[in-house]
Write a protein that holds these residues in place. Structure first.
Motif, PDB file in Angstrom:
ATOM      1  N   VAL A 125      52.090 -26.464  30.758  1.00  0.00           N
ATOM      2  CA  VAL A 125      52.077 -26.455  29.380  1.00  0.00           C
ATOM      3  C   VAL A 125      51.981 -24.578  29.333  1.00  0.00           C
ATOM      4  O   VAL A 125      52.374 -24.217  28.456  1.00  0.00           O
ATOM      5  CB  VAL A 125      51.448 -27.403  28.762  1.00  0.00           C
ATOM      6  N   TYR A 126      50.596 -24.523  29.847  1.00  0.00           N
ATOM      7  CA  TYR A 126      50.207 -22.932  29.402  1.00  0.00           C
ATOM      8  C   TYR A 126      51.325 -21.836  30.070  1.00  0.00           C
ATOM      9  O   TYR A 126      51.739 -21.074  29.317  1.00  0.00           O
ATOM     10  CB  TYR A 126      49.043 -22.741  30.194  1.00  0.00           C
ATOM     11  N   SER A 133      54.443 -22.084  27.501  1.00  0.00           N
ATOM     12  CA  SER A 133      54.090 -21.422  26.297  1.00  0.00           C
ATOM     13  C   SER A 133      54.208 -19.610  26.557  1.00  0.00           C
ATOM     14  O   SER A 133      54.600 -19.181  25.418  1.00  0.00           O
ATOM     15  CB  SER A 133      52.860 -21.852  25.727  1.00  0.00           C
ATOM     16  N   ARG A 134      54.238 -19.252  27.744  1.00  0.00           N
ATOM     17  CA  ARG A 134      54.136 -17.919  27.958  1.00  0.00           C
ATOM     18  C   ARG A 134      55.771 -17.587  28.350  1.00  0.00           C
ATOM     19  O   ARG A 134      55.921 -16.148  28.041  1.00  0.00           O
ATOM     20  CB  ARG A 134      53.210 -17.565  28.761  1.00  0.00           C
TER      21      ARG A 134
END
Length: 55
Positions: free
Chosen positions: A17-18, A21-22
């Motif tokens: 997820v991290y 998101s980038r």
């Protein structure tokens, strides 16, 4: 000792997820998710070792 098995999907989900998101490209997401998962695992291992020494 089997309680550490629960950490694997949590680390995988958090890092995916991290990274998603980038970045938008799939290869960037997967590469960075693997790097983040290793970082999280290393930090958890370091904290575990410190706690074992203290207690």
């Amino acid at each position: 000792m089997l309680d550490f098995v629960y950490a694997v999907p949590l680390i995988a989900a958090t890092s995916l997820v991290y990274a998603a998101s980038r970045y938008e490209a799939m290869h960037e997401v997967l590469a960075n998710a693997a790097r983040i998962a290793l970082w999280i695992s290393g930090a958890m291992a370091a904290i575990f070792i410190v706690m074992m020494v203290i207690f």
